[in-house]
Design a protein around this motif. Structure first.
Motif, PDB file in Angstrom:
ATOM      1  N   ARG A  52      26.922  38.669  31.768  1.00 54.02           N
ATOM      2  CA  ARG A  52      26.852  37.454  32.232  1.00 54.02           C
ATOM      3  C   ARG A  52      27.889  36.399  31.256  1.00 54.02           C
ATOM      4  NH1 ARG A  52      21.393  38.211  31.491  1.00 54.02           N
ATOM      5  NH2 ARG A  52      21.226  36.941  29.700  1.00 54.02           N
ATOM      6  N   PHE A  53      28.075  36.752  30.180  1.00 61.22           N
ATOM      7  CA  PHE A  53      29.005  35.980  29.463  1.00 61.22           C
ATOM      8  C   PHE A  53      30.470  36.271  30.078  1.00 61.22           C
ATOM      9  CE2 PHE A  53      32.197  35.948  25.932  1.00 61.22           C
ATOM     10  CZ  PHE A  53      32.250  34.554  25.481  1.00 61.22           C
ATOM     11  N   VAL A  54      30.686  37.504  30.262  1.00 63.58           N
ATOM     12  CA  VAL A  54      32.258  37.707  30.808  1.00 63.58           C
ATOM     13  C   VAL A  54      32.270  37.251  32.200  1.00 63.58           C
ATOM     14  CG1 VAL A  54      33.544  39.552  31.689  1.00 63.58           C
ATOM     15  CG2 VAL A  54      32.316  39.897  29.342  1.00 63.58           C
ATOM     16  N   MET A  55      31.546  37.143  33.058  1.00 64.98           N
ATOM     17  CA  MET A  55      31.704  36.762  34.319  1.00 64.98           C
ATOM     18  C   MET A  55      31.369  35.404  34.455  1.00 64.98           C
ATOM     19  SD  MET A  55      32.665  39.515  35.757  1.00 64.98           S
ATOM     20  CE  MET A  55      33.000  38.668  37.226  1.00 64.98           C
ATOM     21  N   ASN A  56      30.285  34.752  34.068  1.00 58.14           N
ATOM     22  CA  ASN A  56      29.861  33.396  34.372  1.00 58.14           C
ATOM     23  C   ASN A  56      30.878  32.606  33.607  1.00 58.14           C
ATOM     24  OD1 ASN A  56      28.004  34.876  35.741  1.00 58.14           O
ATOM     25  ND2 ASN A  56      26.271  34.076  34.490  1.00 58.14           N
ATOM     26  N   TYR A  57      31.344  32.863  32.650  1.00 52.83           N
ATOM     27  CA  TYR A  57      32.190  32.024  31.567  1.00 52.83           C
ATOM     28  C   TYR A  57      33.591  32.340  31.380  1.00 52.83           C
ATOM     29  CZ  TYR A  57      27.360  30.318  30.749  1.00 52.83           C
ATOM     30  OH  TYR A  57      25.938  30.007  30.846  1.00 52.83           O
ATOM     31  N   SER A  58      33.577  33.685  30.889  1.00 53.84           N
ATOM     32  CA  SER A  58      35.150  33.902  30.718  1.00 53.84           C
ATOM     33  C   SER A  58      36.138  34.119  31.642  1.00 53.84           C
ATOM     34  CB  SER A  58      35.039  35.349  29.774  1.00 53.84           C
ATOM     35  OG  SER A  58      34.304  35.267  28.557  1.00 53.84           O
ATOM     36  N   TYR A  59      35.619  34.989  32.554  1.00 54.33           N
ATOM     37  CA  TYR A  59      36.489  35.189  33.898  1.00 54.33           C
ATOM     38  C   TYR A  59      36.607  33.646  34.653  1.00 54.33           C
ATOM     39  CZ  TYR A  59      38.211  36.741  38.534  1.00 54.33           C
ATOM     40  OH  TYR A  59      38.790  37.016  39.684  1.00 54.33           O
ATOM     41  N   ASN A  60      35.536  32.992  34.870  1.00 57.74           N
ATOM     42  CA  ASN A  60      35.494  31.663  35.827  1.00 57.74           C
ATOM     43  C   ASN A  60      36.461  30.747  34.901  1.00 57.74           C
ATOM     44  OD1 ASN A  60      34.222  32.580  38.071  1.00 57.74           O
ATOM     45  ND2 ASN A  60      32.330  32.381  37.016  1.00 57.74           N
ATOM     46  N   TRP A  61      36.444  30.792  33.619  1.00 56.70           N
ATOM     47  CA  TRP A  61      37.240  29.974  32.939  1.00 56.70           C
ATOM     48  C   TRP A  61      38.765  30.210  33.007  1.00 56.70           C
ATOM     49  CZ3 TRP A  61      40.228  30.678  28.403  1.00 56.70           C
ATOM     50  CH2 TRP A  61      40.970  29.522  27.712  1.00 56.70           C
ATOM     51  N   LEU A  62      38.966  31.451  32.988  1.00 61.92           N
ATOM     52  CA  LEU A  62      40.592  32.055  33.109  1.00 61.92           C
ATOM     53  C   LEU A  62      40.952  31.321  34.665  1.00 61.92           C
ATOM     54  CD1 LEU A  62      40.713  35.530  31.556  1.00 61.92           C
ATOM     55  CD2 LEU A  62      41.827  33.386  30.796  1.00 61.92           C
ATOM     56  N   LYS A  63      39.992  31.672  35.666  1.00 59.49           N
ATOM     57  CA  LYS A  63      40.616  31.143  36.765  1.00 59.49           C
ATOM     58  C   LYS A  63      40.774  29.716  36.928  1.00 59.49           C
ATOM     59  CE  LYS A  63      38.741  32.721  40.774  1.00 59.49           C
ATOM     60  NZ  LYS A  63      37.770  32.704  41.722  1.00 59.49           N
ATOM     61  N   ARG A  64      39.921  28.841  36.276  1.00 63.73           N
ATOM     62  CA  ARG A  64      40.222  27.443  36.405  1.00 63.73           C
ATOM     63  C   ARG A  64      41.310  26.970  35.433  1.00 63.73           C
ATOM     64  NH1 ARG A  64      34.345  27.312  35.648  1.00 63.73           N
ATOM     65  NH2 ARG A  64      34.774  27.103  33.441  1.00 63.73           N
ATOM     66  N   CYS A  65      41.960  27.763  34.637  1.00 60.95           N
ATOM     67  CA  CYS A  65      42.987  27.435  33.699  1.00 60.95           C
ATOM     68  C   CYS A  65      44.446  27.783  34.299  1.00 60.95           C
ATOM     69  CB  CYS A  65      42.886  28.085  32.393  1.00 60.95           C
ATOM     70  SG  CYS A  65      41.468  27.396  31.448  1.00 60.95           S
TER      71      CYS A  65
END
Length: 758
Positions: A721-734
């Protein structure tokens, strides 16, 4: 191969078909079509031109490439005499004979690793003319199914630059290696991780090379201005580094011809100075060719000798560039420039420094500049600074190229890639990466101030890349080259052992600056793996939930769904089938364009895909829907064309496909039907092509794209959940969005949102 719908025994039928055989060839194609129409289109695309890796060129062309390579490949290697001796003797020379032992170590390191390993062995492991960590990984992906993304297709093997030969069952070692890599999920993950680690270390090299090269060169000014301290040298270096990164945006024009004269003069100069010192001070250093001096050096110094290997290894920095940059030239040109100029000059430089240090043991910390004859000091100082800047430039450019390859293979977040030359496709500029490199270089320079600890950090970054290259090379030897096992064992026991010793020595200095590249590698590998993991999960979800043929017919037959004028290019990552985003789009819009083309951009594990083999089409049945699928295949070094040009080529290829996909009418004996039925087929082709032209004229071309959010499904672990919900989606937005990467005009773009629970 996953998802291609064809067994191994059936594939050769496709490869043997030649569309030039007339009705017979087309008849066979129609029979095979029930398996996968993509394969048929690939068979039509199969060309006779083959792949040319520029290895068989006229001698004059090869000589020109050899001259150009001097200015691009060897800047890092050529500036190593600036800092090797200070790195070996940080506390001064304790015994006069130690100079001979160190010189012997340097000589045999250059011969064994620089010449034998890289120039004569590793260069042969190129991927259709390209080198580097990703090139070795892509080579293994072609010869075995180790890719973690199930987008492989049978027709990929028909690309003329694929050059695939599956190991025979009779060659047990090759077959065992291939089977192990394909059947072990852990091996696939490990290969990907090691590839990312090697790539991160090369990028780290791009940070450390400008720092240590510029600091070493600028430090020479102390010979003329002793009042300058470390802080002054540091700030002068910082100013040079900032200027160096600011000019990157303008690109490099014919880098080889511009820099080759400077570095050629540099190599000739250090060779002549080496000969001068050899003759004037102590010609007896020639005895260092005897490897017994290495044994005596270790017996005399023991632990300190082993620790000094980290400094000795610095003489090899830049050797990896021989392999990484081979794609810009050819193997023979690299070998010529290496053997005739570069390595002889460097060896003479080290012999000259050793001869000087035998008489002036107290000058180890400034060995290069102290050994320069006073009349040529200032010209050599200027040349050293220029050579250092060139060395930095080559590693910065290499970093841009590596990032581009990583993005193409789904292992790095999307960034903007600017092509700075219309004539030279390899000349690129990545603004985000350039800014990060500049900040990292300035930070490292301010943090270390001197080259001593910086050399410790530099050594770890380079030696890890050397070891990774050797590991991959052994796999290539076993699985692809099918080398005699005794020769492989000999390689491991000699070159592999030497590199392991270097690695153990540089790791000893972990707390003295060696942690820097490892910390950087952890950050880079984490980013790369997070992005790749999220990308794979998203692709797997789309593959599992793709739109079935029955659902597609139901959607398009729905009277509430209207067909509007125009041609829609629906971008999707999915190669096999239609993305579930399509269902979401219809549910929200309730309108479909008259002609729909599902476009998938796919990167093959090869460097380049010929333009005539780039587009592969199939028509979604029933044909009355006017829905097509198109896979656009690129190699990791291919350059994307401007969107307007891409549109034109895609539509032209679509019309060619419609023309060639028309089945010849046949009677019960399988012969061509009468002219009446043939005319019906011709009318259908003209009607479909006319429909495409008319819809473009009336409604134009519209782009459809999914705006997906990927979240972990309920019940997932906390880590997922940490990897997909936060880390990956944060990278996508950046990072850059898809429409920016593909240069899609905003006025013609329609996006639909969807959430994937993976």
């Amino acid at each position: 191969m996953e998802g291609d719908g064809i067994t191994e025994g059936e594939r050769p039928k496709v490869a043997e078909v030649d569309s030039s055989d007339g009705y017979e060839g087309d008849k066979v194609l129609r029979k095979i079509k029930k398996f996968d129409s993509f394969d048929i289109e690939a068979a039509r695309l199969k060309s006779d031109h083959g792949y040319s890796s520029n290895q068989n060129l006229p001698w004059m062309v090869t000589l020109k490439l050899a001259i150009q390579s001097i200015g691009v490949v060897y800047g890092d290697l050529g500036t190593s005499p600036l800092y090797v001796m200070p790195g070996v003797f940080p506390d001064g020379i304790k015994h006069e004979e130690d100079v001979l032992g160190v010189l012997s170590l340097i000589f045999y390191s250059i011969v064994i690793i620089g010449l034998i390993k890289y120039v004569f062995v590793v260069l042969s492991a190129n991927d259709n003319g390209d080198g580097g960590t990703f090139a070795l990984y892509s080579l293994m992906c072609r010869y075995s199914k180790v890719s973690l993304i199930p987008s492989q297709q049978a027709e990929d093997k028909e690309v003329s630059s694929y050059r695939l030969e599956v190991p025979s069952h009779r060659l047990q070692w090759a077959y065992a290696m291939k089977s192990f890599l394909e059947n072990s999920k852990a091996a696939k993950y490990l290969l990907l991780f090691v590839t990312m680690l090697g790539t991160s270390m090369v990028i780290g090299d791009g940070i450390l090379t400008p720092c240590i090269s510029v600091l070493s060169a600028v430090g020479g000014i102390r010979e003329a201005a002793e009042s300058l301290g470390d802080d002054q040298i540091m700030w002068i270096s910082v100013v040079i580094l900032i200027l160096l990164f600011q000019v990157q945006r303008f690109g490099t024009r014919k880098v080889g011809y511009s820099f080759a004269p400077i570095l050629s003069i540099w190599f000739f100069s250090i060779a002549l100075i080496g000969i001068y010192n050899f003759v004037k001070h102590d010609s007896g250093v020639i005895k260092a060719i005897n490897p017994l001096y290495i044994v005596r050096y270790f017996m005399r110094n023991k632990l300190e000798a082993w620790i000094s290997l980290g400094g000795v290894f610095l003489c090899l920095t830049g050797s990896e560039a021989l392999f990484a940059d081979v794609g810009h030239f050819n193997i023979l040109s690299i070998r010529l420039s290496s053997c005739l100029l570069v390595f002889p000059s460097i060896i003479l430089a080290y012999f000259g420094q050793a001869a000087y240090l035998r008489k002036h043991t107290g000058d180890a910390a400034t060995a290069f500049y102290s050994s320069i004859p006073k009349p040529v000091y200032w010209p050599m100082f200027v040349m050293a600074v220029m050579a250092s800047i060139i060395a930095s430039q080559s590693l910065i450019s290499a970093t841009f190229t590596i990032v581009k390859q990583s993005v193409a293979l789904g292992c790095f977040p999307r960034v903007k890639v600017v092509h700075t030359s219309k004539d030279h496709e390899g000349q690129i500029y990545v603004p985000e990466v350039n800014t990060l490199l500049m900040l990292a270089c300035v930070g490292v320079t301010l943090g270390f101030k001197t080259t001593l600890q910086l050399g410790n950090a530099y050594g770890i970054a380079v030696v890890l890349v050397f070891n990774i290259t050797s590991i991959f090379l052994v796999i290539v030897m076993v699985m692809i080259w099918k080398t005699n096992i005794l020769l492989i064992i000999l390689y491991v026991l000699t070159i592999g052992f030497v590199e392991f010793m270097f690695l153990s020595s540089v790791l000893y200095k972990f707390s003295q600056g060696g942690y820097v590249p490892l910390v950087f590698a952890v950050v880079m590998v984490s980013i790369m793996y997070l992005w790749n993991y999220g990308y794979r999960k998203k692709y797997a979800y789309e593959l599992e939930n793709k739109v079935s043929r029955e659902n597609l017919i139901t959607i398009t037959s729905n009277t509430n769904v209207h067909r509007v004028p125009g041609v829609a290019l629906f971008y999707t990552d999915l190669v096999h089938g239609i993305s579930p985003i399509f269902t979401q789009y219809v549910a929200n819009v309730s309108a479909l364009h008259s002609v729909i083309v599902f476009v998938s951009i796919k990167y093959l594990p090869i460097s380049k895909v010929p333009l005539e083999e780039r587009f592969v089409f199939r028509q979604v049945e029933p044909e009355e829907l006017s829905i097509y699928q198109c896979v656009v295949r690129y190699g990791y070094r291919d350059v994307k064309t401007e969107q307007q040009s891409f549109e034109k080529v895609l539509i032209d290829r679509l019309k060619d496909f419609i023309q060639s996909d028309a089945p010849p009418a046949a009677d019960e004996q399988g012969e061509a039907s009468d002219c009446g039925i043939a005319n019906v087929n011709e009318e259908r082709v003209q009607r479909e092509i006319g429909l495409v032209d008319e819809e473009i004229k009336i409604g134009g071309i519209v782009y459809l794209m999914g705006e997906s959010e990927v979240i972990a499904s309920s019940g997932s672990s906390l880590a997922k959940r940490f990897v997909m919900n936060y880390s990956y989606n944060w990278l996508k937005r950046c990072v850059r969005q898809q429409q920016e990467v593909f240069n899609i005009p905003r006025k013609r773009l329609l996006k639909v949102g969807i959430t994937y629970e993976v």
